[in-house]
Design a protein around this motif. Structure first.
Motif, PDB file in Angstrom:
ATOM      1  N   GLY A 186       0.724  -1.096   0.011  1.00 29.35           N
ATOM      2  CA  GLY A 186       0.010   0.118   0.143  1.00 29.35           C
ATOM      3  C   GLY A 186       0.805   1.284   0.157  1.00 29.35           C
ATOM      4  O   GLY A 186       0.392   2.392  -0.011  1.00 29.35           O
ATOM      5  N   LEU A 187       2.161   1.194  -0.024  1.00 25.73           N
ATOM      6  CA  LEU A 187       2.849   2.331   0.019  1.00 25.73           C
ATOM      7  C   LEU A 187       2.829   3.212  -1.233  1.00 25.73           C
ATOM      8  O   LEU A 187       2.871   4.233  -1.156  1.00 25.73           O
ATOM      9  N   MET A 215      -5.645   0.615  -4.695  1.00 26.83           N
ATOM     10  CA  MET A 215      -5.757  -0.561  -4.215  1.00 26.83           C
ATOM     11  C   MET A 215      -6.903  -1.676  -4.679  1.00 26.83           C
ATOM     12  O   MET A 215      -7.864  -0.721  -4.701  1.00 26.83           O
ATOM     13  N   SER A 238      -1.943  -3.341  -6.044  1.00 18.96           N
ATOM     14  CA  SER A 238      -2.100  -1.994  -6.453  1.00 18.96           C
ATOM     15  C   SER A 238      -2.384  -2.064  -7.917  1.00 18.96           C
ATOM     16  O   SER A 238      -1.765  -2.912  -8.739  1.00 18.96           O
ATOM     17  N   VAL A 281       9.141  -4.457  -3.055  1.00 10.95           N
ATOM     18  CA  VAL A 281       9.281  -5.729  -3.910  1.00 10.95           C
ATOM     19  C   VAL A 281       9.758  -5.245  -5.219  1.00 10.95           C
ATOM     20  O   VAL A 281       9.449  -6.138  -6.283  1.00 10.95           O
ATOM     21  N   ALA A 290       7.874  -3.896  -7.711  1.00  8.98           N
ATOM     22  CA  ALA A 290       6.736  -4.293  -8.408  1.00  8.98           C
ATOM     23  C   ALA A 290       6.237  -3.090  -9.475  1.00  8.98           C
ATOM     24  O   ALA A 290       5.405  -3.354 -10.571  1.00  8.98           O
TER      25      ALA A 290
END
Ligand code: F3S
Length: 63
Positions: free
Chosen positions: A14-15, A26, A32, A56, A58
């Motif tokens: 959620g960052l 989200m 996301s 990560v 992404a």
């Protein structure tokens, strides 16, 4: 600048949504998703910050 989230890699922390809610949201799948394909100039810095902050990696940005 374009932005994509690799949904297989995203762990839903959620960052990115916190950093740039104009671009990331989200999904119900707790991954996301991007609201735009092409990033408006004024949001580029935020999107880059989100990409760098993702634990990560992404988020992929490209020109
Ligand atoms: Fe997912 Fe990274 Fe955003 S894990 S929710 S793409 S900060």
């Amino acid at each position: 600048m374009k932005v994509e989230v690799d949904e297989d890699t995203c762990i839903g922390c959620g960052l990115c949504v916190e950093i740039c809610p104009d671009v990331f949201e989200m999904g119900k799948d707790m991954k996301s998703h991007t609201k735009v394909k092409k990033v408006p100039d004024k949001l580029k810095a935020k999107v880059k910050e989100a990409a760098q902050s993702c634990p990560v990696q992404a988020i992929k940005v490209s020109d």
